[in-house]
Design an enzyme around this catalytic site. Structure first.
Site, mmCIF file in Angstrom:
data_model
loop_
_atom_site.group_PDB
_atom_site.id
_atom_site.type_symbol
_atom_site.label_atom_id
_atom_site.label_comp_id
_atom_site.label_asym_id
_atom_site.label_seq_id
_atom_site.Cartn_x
_atom_site.Cartn_y
_atom_site.Cartn_z
ATOM 1 N N GLY A 1 0.660 -1.235 -0.146
ATOM 2 C CA GLY A 1 0.187 -0.172 -0.004
ATOM 3 C C GLY A 1 0.894 1.100 0.026
ATOM 4 O O GLY A 1 0.150 1.924 0.700
ATOM 5 N N GLU B 1 0.564 -37.674 0.010
ATOM 6 C CA GLU B 1 -1.032 -36.146 0.581
ATOM 7 C C GLU B 1 -0.817 -36.365 1.847
ATOM 8 O O GLU B 1 -0.738 -35.847 3.104
ATOM 9 C CB GLU B 1 -1.727 -35.568 0.037
ATOM 10 C CG GLU B 1 -1.159 -35.204 -1.434
ATOM 11 C CD GLU B 1 -0.257 -34.111 -1.147
ATOM 12 O OE1 GLU B 1 -0.556 -33.654 -0.244
ATOM 13 O OE2 GLU B 1 0.106 -33.735 -1.850
#
Length: 612
Positions: A195, A413
């Site tokens: 920002g 996994e």
């Protein structure tokens, strides 16, 4: 207008040429003595006679035309040409004919002169463009929708620092009474997307003074000396309308250290930097001209630029924490149809390490996904899908794994998830999936419970063990290895080496081995400052950490072999197992009552992937 005038001039010139040369389709006029026309009248061969001043034109019955000149002062009747003998027409337009003749002479001169004038103006304009290279390309922010500090979520400390700058511009006497001087330069430092430019827009909206904005790269052009000239022109214009704020984005484009050879030799860039240094704090300075700059590379800026008197205030912008992420999300969903079921706190928890621009992209992707399904609002499902798409990668629906490859990915996994669940400092499992996303064949997504800046040795060790669990599971089930764990090895090796060389978390003691340069935001090169013998000790220490955690992962999976098989089979059947279902399945399989587990988390979400 200039092009229109030029076009009209060309048209008029063409008309004059056309009328002067005559129309080829018209009959030719034969020039004869006046006696010839009198003879034709006497022979009754003339239809009409037209007299204009001393010019006599006769149209014969055979279609031809004769033209003659009579004596001045002698009437046409004196030649025996009277209305009773022939159709006679007398036009005494001498004055009109005079101006027509003048026009025929003057108008071509005007057209030619205008053409030469426009050619001269174009050549002069080219010269002016060459001179305009020395003029600043800064744009004044006016007439646009104002951005204020209310539009900037989070960044509390940065907004407070910049609020003082705004107050000084509005009420300078408040500070001058106490002898305070406002900083001449404010440097915004932070990674991409936090920002910096947005804060600069907010300062422009709050200050109520002229706001010049440009990129640092706009100073340097192909001509030598242009950059320094543009700096002088920029400050000269700014001083005329002071108080004023000048915002320079990506300052490192011209602010790099001089004489170091970084980024190549560039005398023009250095001259531009020298001129900025003089304008900011030289003999002639204006305290009402405030420089606001942004960069994500403060490590390469010249020390003269960073000293007090130039950029005296450095404002650090960091990645937002969970509360700030929720506030940022509230800003980005302000003008979007969000379903009441959407909980931004959950979205904030699922996006650790995301910058403000990442969060904006997530909300936008969620809107795109909802529009794709012809929905009227954005619900929690689309927000979750957008998070996975942005943080992990887009879903590859066209990628179909073979049966064996799918089984390997399922056990891989499952190994990640089980070890991550068992180790004491593992992050809670959020999702396990065999759906291909990005470059991954499948993924195990773990999310921390809270933002964490410092990391412990035990947390690093548990993370390495969970990263190596995928390969350990493949070895245990298939007695074979694949390339799916390549990314896991890379991350585990990097963590282990940092533990040894940077954090003093090994038997080599609390010593930093090697120096890093330009390592802002985690990037840079390492310079070895140790011997070959020490390098061997470092390699052995790294290997010991990796091997120890690899053995621990294998031990956990051997103990949990039954649950490993059950979880892998469920993945093969359902493809995706959510975190809550995984925890219920683990507790049920082990005959336990579900209890919350206290765990810690790193600054970013951990995603273990099977990668080819």
């Amino acid at each position: 207008m200039r092009n229109l005038l030029l076009f009209l001039g060309i048209v008029i010139f063409a008309v004059i040429l056309y009328t002067t040369l005559g129309n080829p389709s018209k009959p030719k006029i034969e020039l004869v003595p006046i006696s010839r026309i009198v003879q034709e009248v006497n022979n009754n061969q003339v239809d009409k006679v037209t007299v204009e001043s001393n010019s006599v034109q006769a149209k014969l019955k055979n279609g031809s035309t004769l033209k003659a000149e009579k004596e001045s002062g002698v009437g046409i009747g004196d030649y025996g040409i009277t209305p009773d003998r022939v159709d006679l027409s007398v036009d005494n337009h001498s004055i009109a004919n005079f101006w027509y003749g003048i026009l025929q002479l003057v108008l071509p001169a005007i057209v030619i002169g205008g053409f030469i004038y426009f050619m001269y103006r174009n050549a002069q304009g080219g010269n002016m463009k060459a001179i305009s290279f020395a003029k600043t390309t800064a744009r004044v922010v006016t007439g646009v929708k104002k951005t204020t500090f209310k539009d900037v979520a989070g960044l509390y400390n940065a907004k407070q620092e910049l609020q003082e700058v705004v107050e000084f511009l509005k009420t300078p006497e408040k500070f001058q009474k106490l002898g305070a001087e406002i900083p001449k330069g404010v440097l915004l430092i932070g990674p991409a997307g936090v920002g910096k430019t947005l804060l600069a827009k907010a300062v422009a909206g709050e200050a109520g003074v002229p706001f010049f904005t440009l990129s640092a790269s706009e100073f340097v052009e192909m001509f030598v000396g242009v950059g320094a000239a543009r700096v002088r022109d920029l400050f000269a214009k700014a001083k005329k309308v002071a108080p004023v704020v000048i915002f320079i984005d990506e300052l490192d484009a011209i602010g790099r250290q001089r004489g170091t050879g970084m980024g190549g030799s560039h005398d023009e860039r250095e001259q531009t930097l020298n001129q900025i240094l003089v304008e900011m704090d030289g003999f002639e300075t204006d305290s009402r001209v405030i420089i606001l700059a942004a960069t994500n590379r403060p490590d390469v800026l010249d020390p003269a630029l960073m000293r007090p008197g130039r950029f005296d205030r450095k404002v650090i912008l960091d990645l937002p924490d969970r509360q700030e992420r929720e506030e940022i999300l509230q800003v980005h969903v302000r003008n979007k149809p969000i379903a009441k079921s959407v909980d931004l706190a959950i979205v904030s928890r699922q996006t650790p390490g995301a910058s403000g621009s990442d969060l904006k992209n997530i909300v936008n992707e969620a809107a795109i996904l909802a529009a794709r399904d012809n929905k009227k609002d954005i619900n929690q499902h689309y927000m979750s899908e957008a998070i996975e798409k942005v943080l992990i990668g887009p879903e590859r629906k066209s990628h179909l794994m073979g049966a064996h490859e799918r089984r390997v990915a399922a056990y891989h996994e499952a190994g990640h998830a089980i070890v991550g669940k068992v180790v004491p400092n593992g992050d809670p499992i959020h999702k396990i999936s065999l759906v291909s996303r990005g470059m991954a064949l499948g993924f195990t997504w773990s999310l921390p419970d809270e933002d964490r800046v410092m990391q412990s040795k035990s947390h690093f060790e548990d993370e390495i063990a969970s990263l190596l669990a995928g390969r350990a599971s493949e070895e245990m089930i298939f007695d074979e290895v694949t390339t799916g764990a390549a990314n896991d090895f890379e991350r585990a090796s990097r963590i282990a080496r940092d533990m040894v060389t940077q954090f003093g978390m090994s038997s080599l003691g609390p010593i930093v081995w090697g120096e890093r340069q330009d390592n802002f935001l985690g990037r840079g090169t390492e310079i070895r400052n140790y011997s070959e013998k020490q390098a061997e000790l470092i390699d052995n220490a790294v290997k010991d950490i990796v091997e120890t955690e690899r053995a621990r992962a294998k031990e956990i999976l051997h103990k949990e072999s039954g649950f490993l098989e059950a979880l892998a089979q469920r993945l093969l059947k359902e493809e995706t197992v959510e975190g809550a279902d995984f925890n219920d399945m683990y507790d049920t399989f082990h005959g336990k009552v579900k209890t919350p587990k206290t765990s810690r988390r790193p600054a970013k979400a951990t995603v273990k992937t099977a990668k080819v």
